[in-house]
Each structure stands twice: as structure tokens, then as C-alpha cells.
Design a protein around this motif. Sequence first.
Motif, PDB file in Angstrom:
ATOM      1  N   ARG A 152       0.857  -1.182   0.000  1.00 24.34           N
ATOM      2  CA  ARG A 152       0.000   0.000   0.000  1.00 24.34           C
ATOM      3  C   ARG A 152       0.896   1.236   0.000  1.00 24.34           C
ATOM      4  O   ARG A 152       2.034   1.182   0.462  1.00 24.34           O
ATOM      5  CB  ARG A 152      -0.957   0.010   1.198  1.00 24.34           C
ATOM      6  CG  ARG A 152      -0.296   0.065   2.546  1.00 24.34           C
ATOM      7  CD  ARG A 152      -1.261   0.587   3.607  1.00 24.34           C
ATOM      8  NE  ARG A 152      -0.566   0.733   4.877  1.00 24.34           N
ATOM      9  CZ  ARG A 152       0.314   1.697   5.150  1.00 24.34           C
ATOM     10  NH1 ARG A 152       0.627   2.596   4.245  1.00 24.34           N
ATOM     11  NH2 ARG A 152       0.914   1.756   6.321  1.00 24.34           N
ATOM     12  N   ILE A 153       0.380   2.340  -0.542  1.00 28.09           N
ATOM     13  CA  ILE A 153       1.164   3.572  -0.592  1.00 28.09           C
ATOM     14  C   ILE A 153       1.440   4.050   0.832  1.00 28.09           C
ATOM     15  O   ILE A 153       0.752   3.674   1.769  1.00 28.09           O
ATOM     16  CB  ILE A 153       0.445   4.675  -1.389  1.00 28.09           C
ATOM     17  CG1 ILE A 153      -0.963   4.931  -0.816  1.00 28.09           C
ATOM     18  CG2 ILE A 153       0.351   4.304  -2.850  1.00 28.09           C
ATOM     19  CD1 ILE A 153      -1.578   6.207  -1.344  1.00 28.09           C
ATOM     20  N   ALA A 154       2.471   4.910   0.960  1.00 26.05           N
ATOM     21  CA  ALA A 154       2.894   5.371   2.281  1.00 26.05           C
ATOM     22  C   ALA A 154       1.954   6.441   2.824  1.00 26.05           C
ATOM     23  O   ALA A 154       1.524   7.327   2.093  1.00 26.05           O
ATOM     24  CB  ALA A 154       4.308   5.927   2.199  1.00 26.05           C
ATOM     25  N   TYR A 155       1.631   6.335   4.106  1.00 27.25           N
ATOM     26  CA  TYR A 155       0.900   7.390   4.809  1.00 27.25           C
ATOM     27  C   TYR A 155       1.878   8.064   5.756  1.00 27.25           C
ATOM     28  O   TYR A 155       2.601   7.403   6.484  1.00 27.25           O
ATOM     29  CB  TYR A 155      -0.258   6.803   5.623  1.00 27.25           C
ATOM     30  CG  TYR A 155      -1.250   6.044   4.780  1.00 27.25           C
ATOM     31  CD1 TYR A 155      -1.520   6.443   3.479  1.00 27.25           C
ATOM     32  CD2 TYR A 155      -1.901   4.928   5.272  1.00 27.25           C
ATOM     33  CE1 TYR A 155      -2.424   5.761   2.704  1.00 27.25           C
ATOM     34  CE2 TYR A 155      -2.818   4.233   4.496  1.00 27.25           C
ATOM     35  CZ  TYR A 155      -3.075   4.658   3.206  1.00 27.25           C
ATOM     36  OH  TYR A 155      -3.970   3.972   2.433  1.00 27.25           O
ATOM     37  N   GLY A 156       1.911   9.376   5.752  1.00 24.50           N
ATOM     38  CA  GLY A 156       2.843  10.080   6.632  1.00 24.50           C
ATOM     39  C   GLY A 156       2.810  11.567   6.376  1.00 24.50           C
ATOM     40  O   GLY A 156       1.784  12.108   5.962  1.00 24.50           O
ATOM     41  N   ALA A 174       3.307   8.204  10.695  1.00 24.06           N
ATOM     42  CA  ALA A 174       4.639   8.476  10.138  1.00 24.06           C
ATOM     43  C   ALA A 174       5.718   7.756  10.950  1.00 24.06           C
ATOM     44  O   ALA A 174       6.702   7.270  10.391  1.00 24.06           O
ATOM     45  CB  ALA A 174       4.904   9.977  10.101  1.00 24.06           C
ATOM     46  N   GLY A 177       5.304   3.975  10.313  1.00 25.34           N
ATOM     47  CA  GLY A 177       5.694   3.617   8.953  1.00 25.34           C
ATOM     48  C   GLY A 177       7.129   3.965   8.627  1.00 25.34           C
ATOM     49  O   GLY A 177       7.491   4.042   7.470  1.00 25.34           O
TER      50      GLY A 177
END
Lengths: 182, 182
Positions: A152-156, A174, A177
Motif C-alpha cells: 500500500r502507498i505510504a501514509y505520513g 509516520a 511507517g
Amino acid sequence: MPGIGPRTAQRLALHLLRQPEEQIKAFSNALLNARTKVGQCKTCFHLTAEEECEICLSSKRNDALLCVVADSRDLIALERTREYRGHYHVLGGLISPMDGIGPELLTISALVTRVSNEKTLEVILALTPSVEGDTTSLYLAKLLKPFVKVTRIAYGLPVGSELEYADEVTLTRAIEGRREIE
Amino acid sequence: MPGIGPRTAQRLALHLLRQPEEQIKAFSNALLNARTKVGQCKTCFHLTAEEECEICLSSKRNDALLCVVADSRDLIALERTREYRGHYHVLGGLISPMDGIGPELLTISALVTRVSNEKTLEVILALTPSVEGDTTSLYLAKLLKPFVKVTRIAYGLPVGSELEYADEVTLTRAIEGRREIE
């Protein structure tokens, strides 16, 4: 129409009434054309005037990558980055039990068929960081992991933002991750 | 003072002039006290009235984790999350050759000494996603990797945001930084 209040609607209507008749004819034909001709790509469900969209037909795309998005607007946003060169799959929404949207209302069975037949090596889930996005990501990950690598794409922190002004949930994500620097 | 324009300044000044003399005496003493007593923690360089700050002295903190931030405001933002329970190191700024800020003006040598002496197993770089933040992260990673595992916080979509409205650089980072779903 979204974003058009009564005053804007009146301004637009009066503007249209002042145009020459041929122009209004051309405009309403174009509208009707768009409505009747634009449909969904039979493979990825992106908007297209053909049976299959340009991205699905392109030979310059990386067949190993398949990016799953909620709708065509998200696909267009990702295309704007000019970085991602794989294929897409448009779900048509997110799983949301509160709104009565279950997995069967989305293009999930077509996605599973694609992933199990095609030469996809990695499915990238690019869904919004929300309750619905997370629910859908978890559901899809469970379903697709027997066939393929699921990321999945990064959340931050968004680029250009200040740590100081980030909300607590984003900061927590953040930190969770964090990645090792190579 | 930051955020105080001429009109606000005048309003505050007139308000102070209307207060009883004892209150103004107490206020100016408090100010002077704060200025003379608040200094930097000798270990992590966070603001403190003592020689060492509460976080450094706490026995409830995870000694294996050390989070590097640009300044005390960022530390306070991370503390608000109540998720991170390790220690901190405040750099006092970011490397910025354009502004004449080189590594020697920051608390980097103290950081290296800490990391090589203490029981730190992982250094988390929590710097802003900007040119200065990235430069400083790379510099520190190179310096610290002989001693310890070096990670950086995730850059990507903030929680609650829409993919559609995310800027291209953030989207690119979010795709690059994608993670496998366990």
C-alpha cells in the motif's frame, strides 16, 4: 451540479441564453455525445470512449504492476505524477458498511480474475487514509495475497509540511511507517 | 514578536497598563525567571529548567530508541501523539548551506557521542520533508550507520486526506515509499 450554487447557476444560465443558437446546439450535442459514448474500460473500469482505455491498451506500461484506486479521479491524480508506469484497476468506490456499500458493489471480483490470470507481480493499494480506505485495503490484501505481492502507498507527512503542525494521527502513522535508510 | 502586528501590540500594551502594579511586577519577574532559568538539557538539548530534562531522566522511556528532531517544537508535537516512548535529540536546526548553517552549528557531534556510548539500537530521523530536512537526514544517516540502525519517518499521504487533492511530489513519495501489507 457540485460546486454550483443558485447565483452561479443563474449567471451561467443567462450567459448560455445570450449565445448564438448554433453554438448551443453544438454544446448540447457534445454533452449528449459524452454521455452516450463515454463508458467504462472493460478491463480496468477507468472512463473511456472505447471498449478498452488507452492505459490498458498501451504497450509501454509495466505489466508487473497493478495500482488499485477508488475512482477515476484518483487515477488521473496518479497519472499527473508521471512517475507510475504500471496499470490500474478502478474499484468504483470504497467498502463502507455505514453507507450500505459492500464488496459486491465494487469491481473486486474482476480484480481478482485479473490478478489471477495476468502477469501482475505486485498490486499497489492506493486508497485514501480513512476508515473506508483502510477497511477496503485490508479486505483486498486478504483476498489477493494468495496470488501476488500486495503493498500500500505510504501514509505520513506530506512533502513541504512542518512536523510541528501535523495532526497526531498522521504523526503516529509516520513513526509507525518509518523506513530504514539504505 | 512573531504573529503580533502593530494593532495587537497596542491592544496588549494598553491592557498591561490597566493592570494593578503588583500583577505587572509578578509578570516581569516570571519573564525574567523563565529567561534566566530555562536552558538546554545537557543530554538531548530540549528546553528545561534543570540540568537534564524530564524525558532524559525518566526511567519509563525505551532506551533503545532515539528520535532526532530539528527543534523543541517538533519534540512537543511528537510527545502529543503519546505513541512514541523513546528518547530524543534536538539538533537546533537543519543543515542549510544557503543560510550558512553547516553541521558544526548543530548538536551533531553530541549526537554521535550519545549514539556510540549509549544503548541506542535505532535512531529515527523525524525531520521535515524539505530540501534541508532531506540533506540533514542523508548527512546523519551516513554518519550514524556504522553504530546503529537508522530509519526515517514515513512521507506520504496525511491521514484524512484525499488522493485526488494531493500534490504530485507527495503522491510520488507515497508510491515510492509503499510497504508490503503483512
